[in-house]
Design an enzyme around this catalytic site. Structure first.
Site, PDB file in Angstrom:
ATOM      1  N   CYS A 105       0.862  -1.187   0.000  1.00 24.32           N
ATOM      2  CA  CYS A 105       0.000   0.000   0.000  1.00 24.32           C
ATOM      3  C   CYS A 105       0.895   1.233   0.000  1.00 24.32           C
ATOM      4  CB  CYS A 105      -0.923  -0.004   1.214  1.00 24.32           C
ATOM      5  SG  CYS A 105      -1.980   1.462   1.306  1.00 24.32           S
ATOM      6  N   GLY A 106       1.047   1.843  -1.155  1.00 21.60           N
ATOM      7  CA  GLY A 106       1.915   3.007  -1.253  1.00 21.60           C
ATOM      8  C   GLY A 106       1.352   4.214  -0.534  1.00 21.60           C
ATOM      9  N   ASP A 267      -9.655   3.470  -5.506  1.00 21.73           N
ATOM     10  CA  ASP A 267      -8.592   4.243  -4.857  1.00 21.73           C
ATOM     11  C   ASP A 267      -8.800   5.710  -5.198  1.00 21.73           C
ATOM     12  OD1 ASP A 267      -6.182   5.297  -3.847  1.00 21.73           O
ATOM     13  OD2 ASP A 267      -5.140   3.410  -4.240  1.00 21.73           O
ATOM     14  N   GLY A 272      -0.416   4.224  -4.818  1.00 21.81           N
ATOM     15  CA  GLY A 272       1.042   4.251  -4.682  1.00 21.81           C
ATOM     16  C   GLY A 272       1.741   3.062  -5.284  1.00 21.81           C
TER      17      GLY A 272
END
Length: 351
Positions: A105-106, A267, A272
């Site tokens: 998960c960026g 998102d 990311g």
């Protein structure tokens, strides 16, 4: 594990990164068995599950409490803080969303970097940078927190290496046959231009984009390119990136995307780890030259900038593409959640 009804409180600090929420759980978790973050993620997912097809596990009641209504919503995202793999990292995290747990998960990494510095967990200068090393299920990532005048002004995260897995994979959809590209960047992503489906990346087309993303993800469920050679936990399509080209920015290409992940979740940020996947694909086809940045825009109009960087000394030629993604994260609140044992809604519901 005791049922969640015996938990007195669950405390969180909430951030948003480019519009996408990230709920950091700081207190109220039971111990999670495992010697590494990856092992703890496997425990959280439960027997027979994967990072995107969860089965009930020891943390699932807490996850549902925080992501479901009335305490959360279907677009909520967050992370459970756990011990890192060793002293080389400052913290470990298990990422979660409405459908279970994820391996990368960026936007969460950016939020965690900001939180670690803002909370004083990791020392940082008033002016300059501080590095926050974080163990996630896909490996160790680094968030470089940028500071000016005693304030966090941005975060650049360096992801695990990204790899192109397949090009022009045919998929039959309700809108006709299309070809998608597949890349691994801590999680597996399939990417294609939205125009191939007759769609634009706009909020007006979100229902159609979500439907297409879910359809493509399901169609690729057994495709060999979606399986990661190192771990079943990293295998299977996590997100589908539908993008469109925009006029080039001064320092490189400019794209807008919507990433549809898990079971139809959108998102709000440019995604990311998905940006890392796009960077690997663009570098592979020559669209992104060395020294250029990708200006990556979300369907909500927020922006990440991403780039490829030189691999570390001694890296194998096939080690993958090293990427960095820069964005901003802001704290939105601190919460103490309580579940009354007499509450008939228990951990909540999703609509």
């Amino acid at each position: 594990m005791p049922p969640v009804t015996r938990l007195h409180t669950v405390r969180t600090t909430d951030y948003h990164t480019a519009g996408e929420p990230f709920r950091i759980v700081t207190d109220g978790l039971p111990p999670v068995p495992g010697d590494t973050v990856a092992e703890r993620c496997a425990t959280a997912v439960g027997p027979g599950g994967s990072g995107t097809a969860p089965r009930p596990g020891p943390l699932d009641d807490v996850r549902r409490l925080l992501v479901q209504e009335p305490r959360g919503h279907a677009g909520m995202y967050g992370g459970f803080l756990v011990p890192p793999d060793d002293d080389g990292a400052h913290l470990g995290v298990l990422f979660w969303h409405k459908d279970g747990f994820s391996t990368a998960c960026g936007h969460g990494t950016i939020a965690l970097g900001a939180w670690a510095v803002d909370s004083g967990r990791v020392p940082a200068p008033d002016d300059g940078d501080a590095q926050v090393r974080i163990d996630v299920p896909s490996g160790r990532v680094t968030a470089t927190v940028h500071r000016t005048g005693g304030r966090t002004t941005g975060v650049t995260f360096r992801n695990v290496p990204a790899r192109v897995a397949a090009r022009k994979v045919p998929v039959v959809t309700a809108r006709g046959p299309v070809e998608v590209d597949i890349a691994h960047a801590g999680a597996c992503y399939a990417a294609l231009p939205a125009r191939r489906l007759g769609l634009d990346v706009t909020t007006a087309h979100l229902p159609e984009l979500v439907a297409a993303g879910r359809e493509i993800r399901a169609a690729l469920a057994t495709h060999p390119a979606t399986w990661h050679p190192d771990s079943p936990l990293l295998s299977g399509v996590y997100g589908v990136i539908l993008y469109e080209e925009l006029p080039d920015a001064p320092f490189g290409p400019h794209q807008r995307n919507v990433t549809v992940f898990a079971d139809g979740q959108i998102d709000r940020s440019p995604c990311g780890s998905g940006t890392s996947a796009r960077l690997a694909l663009l570098a592979d086809d020559g669209t992104l030259a060395p020294g250029e940045d990708l200006l990556h825009e979300s369907v909500a109009g927020t922006v990440f900038t991403g780039r490829t960087v030189a691999p570390p000394p001694g890296a194998a030629p096939d080690a993958g593409t090293v990427t960095e993604v820069t964005g901003t994260a802001y704290r939105t609140g601190e919460h103490t959640f309580v579940l009354d044992p007499h509450d008939g809604l228990d951990t909540g519901f999703l609509l």
